[in-house]
Design a protein around this motif. Structure first.
Motif: not given
Lengths: 193, 151
Positions: B65-69, B71-78
């Motif tokens: 879950a932490a890895a998914a979060m 990944l989401l946080a890193l890809s959201l700005p893009a």
């Protein structure tokens, strides 16, 4: 009496999946569900109370070890039966090393020697004369109530062989003068469930 | 028609009279009471082993879950940057591909929905339904196309 628990593959599947995920209560429910059947089966093969209890314990500890990779494809009985049978026969072989192979199978599932009912005594005598494989299939079908397909899976033999063994066992009982009476009296044949 | 070997026994031949079944059970279906010590010898190790397994499962879930979060946080700005992009109309190859990514996906619907909500000036290629208006119908049209299986 300790016939197998009522078949409920969905419940077994759910409990097994939960136990695999670390739910000890689910494992306990499975143990409670199958304990009496397993110990009864173990007693049938070992004919010794202490050995039967040891087999019960070893069977479920083996199941516990196998849980991570265990994926039920059929009734749990088809997984448990060969485990109980092998553990029980190994114990029996240790106690009576002079018995081997077929001999131990023929002797193992024999009933209690003393029965005051005449026809049951005669039945026990005829059963002792059956081939080990026929005897085993007969008991799995009518005492444990396993379906033919489950017996095939539990013994890892083709369905046709199960039917053949059952057919020959019943024919022997039907034709033997000591047990013919069962078939003469009961014209309406009933399937054991 | 040939039958498989040994499978030709009709069902009635494989049944037994009720009294025979009853006597077979009386002869063989015996049991013994299981002492509490035996139950404990099975359930004790089960609780220990399964308790450990449950902890491992939980740790794995939390890590996943932490890895998914992350990944989401890193890809959201893009993703947001892509959604904000307003490509020149001549770069849009086909109707509905509002961000000129070369395909119609849910981000195109997102671009349009954000534009409508912000009250942005409508661009001509936003009218994907061709009804002369830019509204929620256009968003729905793109969203439907984005999730179509046969595209």
């Amino acid at each position: 009496m300790a016939t197998r628990p009522p078949p409920d593959p969905w419940l077994d599947h759910r409990l097994t999946a939960a136990a695999r995920g670390g739910d000890a209560e689910a494992f306990e429910q499975l143990y409670t569900r199958y304990r009496d059947w397993v110990v009864s089966l173990a007693l049938r093969y070992t004919r010794n109370r202490d050995d039967a209890l040891d087999v019960l314990q070893e069977t479920f500890l083996y199941f516990l070890r196998k849980l991570p990779e265990f994926r039920p494809r059929a009734e749990l009985t088809t997984f448990l039966y060969p485990v109980v049978r092998n553990l029980a026969l190994t114990r029996r072989r240790k106690r009576r090393p002079e018995l081997a192979g077929e001999e131990i199978l023929i002797e193992a599932p024999a009933p209690e020697p003393v029965d005051h009912d005449h026809s049951r005594r005669e039945l026990a005598a005829v059963l002792r004369g059956l081939a080990a494989g026929q005897h085993e299939v007969l008991l799995l079908r009518f005492v444990d109530g396993l379906a033919l397909e489950e017996i095939a899976a539990a013994l890892a033999i083709p369905l046709g062989t199960v039917k053949s063994r059952l057919h020959h066992a019943l024919r022997t009982l039907r034709e033997d003068a000591r047990t013919r009476e069962y078939f003469d009296r009961d014209t309406g044949k009933t399937r054991a469930e | 028609m040939t039958r498989p070997e040994n499978e030709g026994f009709p069902e009635p031949e494989l049944t037994a009279p009720a009294r025979l079944v009853e006597d077979l059970r009386r002869l063989h279906d015996r049991t013994i009471p299981v002492p509490a010590a035996t139950d404990a010898a099975v359930l004790g190790p089960a609780r220990r082993v399964l308790g450990r397994r449950r902890t491992v499962h939980r740790v794995r879930w939390v890590a996943a879950a932490a890895a998914a979060m992350l990944l989401l946080a890193l890809s959201l700005p893009a993703v947001l940057r892509r959604a904000e992009r307003r490509p020149a109309p001549d770069r849009i190859a086909f109707r509905g591909d509002l961000d000129a990514s070369g395909r119609i996906d849910i981000l195109d619907a997102f671009v349009l929905a954000r534009g409508l909500r912000a009250g942005a000036a409508a661009e001509e290629h936003w009218d994907v339904t061709g009804d002369g208006r830019v509204d929620a119908e256009d968003v729905h049209w793109i969203a439907r196309r984005a999730v179509r299986l046969d595209q």
